[in-house]
Design a protein around this motif. Sequence first.
Motif, PDB file in Angstrom:
ATOM      1  N   GLY A  48       0.803  -1.213   0.000  1.00 36.45           N
ATOM      2  CA  GLY A  48       0.000   0.000   0.000  1.00 36.45           C
ATOM      3  C   GLY A  48       0.840   1.268   0.000  1.00 36.45           C
ATOM      4  N   TYR A  49       0.198   2.352   0.402  1.00 34.93           N
ATOM      5  CA  TYR A  49       0.850   3.667   0.450  1.00 34.93           C
ATOM      6  C   TYR A  49       1.428   3.892   1.843  1.00 34.93           C
ATOM      7  N   ARG A  50       2.628   4.468   1.878  1.00 36.48           N
ATOM      8  CA  ARG A  50       3.288   4.754   3.150  1.00 36.48           C
ATOM      9  C   ARG A  50       4.048   6.061   3.035  1.00 36.48           C
ATOM     10  N   GLU A  51       4.100   6.819   4.118  1.00 33.75           N
ATOM     11  CA  GLU A  51       4.921   8.021   4.190  1.00 33.75           C
ATOM     12  C   GLU A  51       5.870   7.874   5.367  1.00 33.75           C
ATOM     13  N   ILE A  52       7.164   7.850   5.070  1.00 33.38           N
ATOM     14  CA  ILE A  52       8.191   7.654   6.094  1.00 33.38           C
ATOM     15  C   ILE A  52       8.824   9.006   6.423  1.00 33.38           C
ATOM     16  N   LEU A  74      -1.907   6.475  -9.399  1.00 32.87           N
ATOM     17  CA  LEU A  74      -1.507   5.189  -8.818  1.00 32.87           C
ATOM     18  C   LEU A  74      -1.792   5.161  -7.321  1.00 32.87           C
ATOM     19  N   ARG A  75      -1.456   6.255  -6.644  1.00 32.20           N
ATOM     20  CA  ARG A  75      -1.649   6.300  -5.194  1.00 32.20           C
ATOM     21  C   ARG A  75      -3.125   6.268  -4.831  1.00 32.20           C
ATOM     22  N   GLU A  76      -3.928   7.020  -5.551  1.00 34.57           N
ATOM     23  CA  GLU A  76      -5.361   7.052  -5.263  1.00 34.57           C
ATOM     24  C   GLU A  76      -5.974   5.666  -5.395  1.00 34.57           C
ATOM     25  N   ALA A  77      -5.601   4.949  -6.456  1.00 28.08           N
ATOM     26  CA  ALA A  77      -6.145   3.603  -6.660  1.00 28.08           C
ATOM     27  C   ALA A  77      -5.663   2.658  -5.564  1.00 28.08           C
ATOM     28  N   LEU A  78      -4.388   2.751  -5.202  1.00 22.19           N
ATOM     29  CA  LEU A  78      -3.847   1.841  -4.203  1.00 22.19           C
ATOM     30  C   LEU A  78      -4.482   2.079  -2.834  1.00 22.19           C
ATOM     31  N   VAL A  79      -4.666   3.337  -2.486  1.00 24.63           N
ATOM     32  CA  VAL A  79      -5.308   3.658  -1.205  1.00 24.63           C
ATOM     33  C   VAL A  79      -6.749   3.144  -1.179  1.00 24.63           C
ATOM     34  N   ALA A  80      -7.403   3.131  -2.342  1.00 22.91           N
ATOM     35  CA  ALA A  80      -8.777   2.640  -2.439  1.00 22.91           C
ATOM     36  C   ALA A  80      -8.847   1.115  -2.495  1.00 22.91           C
ATOM     37  N   GLY A  81      -7.690   0.468  -2.451  1.00 18.34           N
ATOM     38  CA  GLY A  81      -7.657  -0.988  -2.465  1.00 18.34           C
ATOM     39  C   GLY A  81      -7.483  -1.612  -3.828  1.00 18.34           C
TER      40      GLY A  81
END
Length: 254
Positions: A65-69, A157-164
């Motif tokens: 998924g999405y991550r912010e480090i 890409l991020r929007e789709a991944l966050v939505a599953g």
Amino acid sequence: MVSGPQPPGLAHPLPGAVGLSHLSAYDWEAADGVCGGSPHLHLVCTEAYVVTGGRGAVQTLSPHGYREIPLRAGSIAWFTPGTVHRMVQGGDLRITVLMQNSGLPEAGDAVLTFPPEVLADPGRYADAAALPPGTGPETEAAARRRRDLAVDGYLGLREALVAGDAGPYREFQWAAARLVRHKVPTWRALWRAGALATAERTGAQLDALADGDPAYLDEATAHEAAPSRLGGFGMCGRRDEYDLPGTTAPHRGR
């Protein structure tokens, strides 16, 4: 002042055959209001950020998924091949980058997250990814256009991944692999001459020690290198580069 006999050349790469550069993260604001670099992935190289000053973050997309480090002075973050990463500026962020397989990134082991229609056309991708030589206003403008196009694709890409929905992210990975497939023979040669040769040298040294023969230690020497370019426009930020053993050219555009 350096005295004494000097080695004839840089016969050995850095430890582990890594590449090294220094980055100052871009402070250009993108479409989503975030200041930072151009999102991209690497196909066969793990990359590490060693934060030497300031603060910021690295945003990543992976099968998890999405991550912010968060990034701050003294912290380290690294990401394996296939991980989309975007450096985010939080205030005077400065980073030393360690890159696996020195020579491969210089030979194109990075694909930007451009929209699918750009990725589908190798010529169009090459045009969008290229930068004029130098560090002047024309190069800066091109680097900003490249960053903005990469962010455009990345946000989808991020929007789709966050939505599953991992479909667009995986499609991007496959598109990236198709773009670089023709480069693999060159990469393999660089890997054999660099990272693989370094590992095999260690094996030979261990064999020699096991046999009670440390004669290879007579080859002991020291090396040095100075920056080959300061303030270049990389994917993530302004970049100080080094010409090091195992590389065929500086990290132009990295």
